[in-house]
Scaffold this active site. Structure first.
Site, PDB file in Angstrom:
ATOM      1  CG  ASP A  14      -1.809  -1.225   1.295  1.00  0.00           C
ATOM      2  OD1 ASP A  14      -1.915  -1.818   2.397  1.00  0.00           O
ATOM      3  OD2 ASP A  14      -2.350  -1.618   0.251  1.00  0.00           O
ATOM      4  CD  GLU A 174      -9.841  -2.425  -1.402  1.00  0.00           C
ATOM      5  OE1 GLU A 174     -10.220  -2.981  -0.367  1.00  0.00           O
ATOM      6  OE2 GLU A 174      -8.978  -2.893  -2.162  1.00  0.00           O
TER       7      GLU A 174
END
Ligand code: 6LW
Length: 490
Positions: A14, A174
């Site tokens: 991420d 997302e």
């Protein structure tokens, strides 16, 4: 010059990047590990040096007894008017919060929460406004990429949360980020889930509130149909311009253990893919919308990679991590040796055993360390989570001391080998390639092979979750253990 992907190896998922004062800064998610949110610095987006962590105090993040792969999800780092901001989610407490600092090499603030749900929060500073963006449901029950305006001094919402884009129909929308580029607003996100279906999509608008027009050739970047190919799971990206004015997407991906074996155990790593803006204002990524193992980048530098890790050349406050909040009294760590006091908490527990770890950076590894223990059990754990881990340790027995190899996979807690030792001291050795770990114990230079474990049983596909293998030094059973002469070679 040519660079190879991943540009940052090991469990660093991420990624989010920003540019400030002539340097690039990157943060990654960290889940149940403490300190939280590892922080990196680079001159060129290729060579990254960890300079610390963002969440370094217990008061900044609650990790007590949280589930593995809970805790700190995807972060975003942004720089505005001399101040760095990092925003993230504690997925266990379901809180979106940010911290800030005016000194990237110093401490960060106490958390400021924002009353908007979802995960993968991001910030856009634009024309005096600060927009807080995440996925989830807006204040009117509409799901998608959700945005509100905030007072960044207090975190107070200045507008309702509104859904501004619903993606292109992929599951798990997302990782939203918004950018103001050439006067337009670009909204980039991930869809498909952070596994083999992962992809990056985007849309653009004349207003930060939309309406957003989707890029007509989405997904702009994915490896979902690039097979057979080791690099997979490409998604969750952040757009950045290098010092030469070239654009890139820094994103996550993973390396499966073999062309035909769809398992990954090192976790999601950081990949760099070139981006080109067209005359029409839309951008493309990579050569063909996929991420390759190597690219050209402008710049007069060479790609560097640390291949040897020792106590002397690592920093306990930077390279090493703990499971949840460590009990400080159980650790005495120096450049010469690590001294650990074990308790009755073990590496099988969803808790904070006496464990200090370092992320495994590559498949081929030769890891060895001298271990002595006075009681209980102390050694190395090749750790994915409390259910999946391989341990080679020295433990006290009725007849003295013994070396033990334990293979833990789900509910299977298998003791693969037990070998008597002359004393409570030996050198423990782990040698790995992409498909297996082999374990050895050495007394006075005589090596005994204790057995092996397949890497696929420590993979995210087997274990679930979002982390990657961490190489832990541990002690358990109310004892004292000393670790010396650590050497991890890749
Ligand atoms: C991350 C989100 C995700 O916040 O997993 O599957 C979460 N996608 O983008 C943890 O990496």
């Amino acid at each position: 010059m040519k660079y190879t992907n991943p540009v940052l190896k090991g469990f660093y998922p991420d990624p989010s990047v920003c540019y400030a004062n002539g340097k690039f800064y990157m943060v990654c998610s960290s889940f149940q590990y403490f300190p939280g949110v590892p922080l990196f610095e680079s001159d060129n987006l290729v060579n990254w040096t960890q300079i610390g962590h963002v969440l370094t105090r217990k008061s900044q993040v609650m990790l007590e007894k949280i589930n593995s792969s809970g805790g700190v999800f995807a972060p975003t780092i942004r720089y505005h008017e001399g101040r760095f901001y990092m925003v993230t989610t504690n997925d266990t407490t379901h809180e979106n919060f940010y911290v800030y600092t005016d000194d990237i090499h110093g401490e960060w603030s106490e958390p400021i929460t924002v009353d908007q749900g979802g995960i993968d929060p991001s910030l856009l500073f634009d024309d005096g406004h600060v927009y807080f963006i995440s996925n989830g449901c807006d204040d009117f029950g509409v799901g998608g990429v959700v945005q509100c305006e905030i007072n960044v001094q207090t975190g107070e919402k200045l507008s309702p949360s509104r859904c501004i884009w619903q993606g292109t129909g992929g599951r798990y929308l997302e990782s939203p980020h918004m950018y103001r580029i050439n006067g337009g607003y670009y909204l980039m996100a991930a869809e498909g889930g952070t596994e083999y279906g992962h992809m990056i999509t985007y849309a653009r608008s004349d207003s930060p509130w939309g309406p957003f027009e989707s890029y007509h050739k989405n997904p702009v970047l994915t490896n979902r149909n690039k097979a057979p190919y080791i690099i997979q799971g490409i998604g969750h990206g952040d757009l950045i311009q290098d010092k030469n004015g070239n654009w890139f997407i820094v994103c996550l991906g993973f390396r499966q253990i073999h062309m035909w074996m769809t398992y990954h155990h090192l976790g999601r790593e950081v990949f760099l893919t070139p981006v080109k803006f067209g005359e029409d204002g839309w951008f493309t990524a990579g050569v063909d919308g996929t991420t390759d193992s190597e690219y050209e980048i402008d710049g007069d530098f060479v790609q560097t990679e640390k291949k040897l890790y020792t106590f002397e050349n690592t920093d306990v406050n930077v390279d090493w991590c703990y499971l949840r909040h460590p009990h400080a009294e159980n650790y005495d760590l120096s450049k010469e040796r690590f001294l650990l006091h074990g308790t009755d908490i073990t590496v099988d527990d969803v808790d904070s055993p006496t464990f200090v770890g370092i992320r495994q950076r590559d498949f081929n590894m030769d890891f060895s360390v001298d271990v002595s223990t006075d009681a209980g059990e102390s050694g190395i754990t090749v750790y994915m989570c409390e259910n999946e881990h391989y341990d080679i340790a020295i433990r006290k027995s009725e007849n003295g001391y013994e070396a033990v190899l334990k293979l833990n996979i789900g509910n299977v807690k298998h003791i693969q080998a037990v070998v008597p030792l002359k004393e409570g001291k030996a050198r423990l050795i782990v040698r790995s390639d992409s498909v297996s770990y082999n374990f050895f114990v050495s007394e006075s230079g005589n090596e005994t092979h204790l057995g092996y474990g397949n890497s696929k049983y420590l993979s995210s596909e087997v274990s679930g979750g979002f982390t990657g293998v961490v190489l832990g030094l541990y002690a358990q059973g109310n004892n004292t253990a000393v670790f010396e002469n650590l050497k991890i070679e890749y």
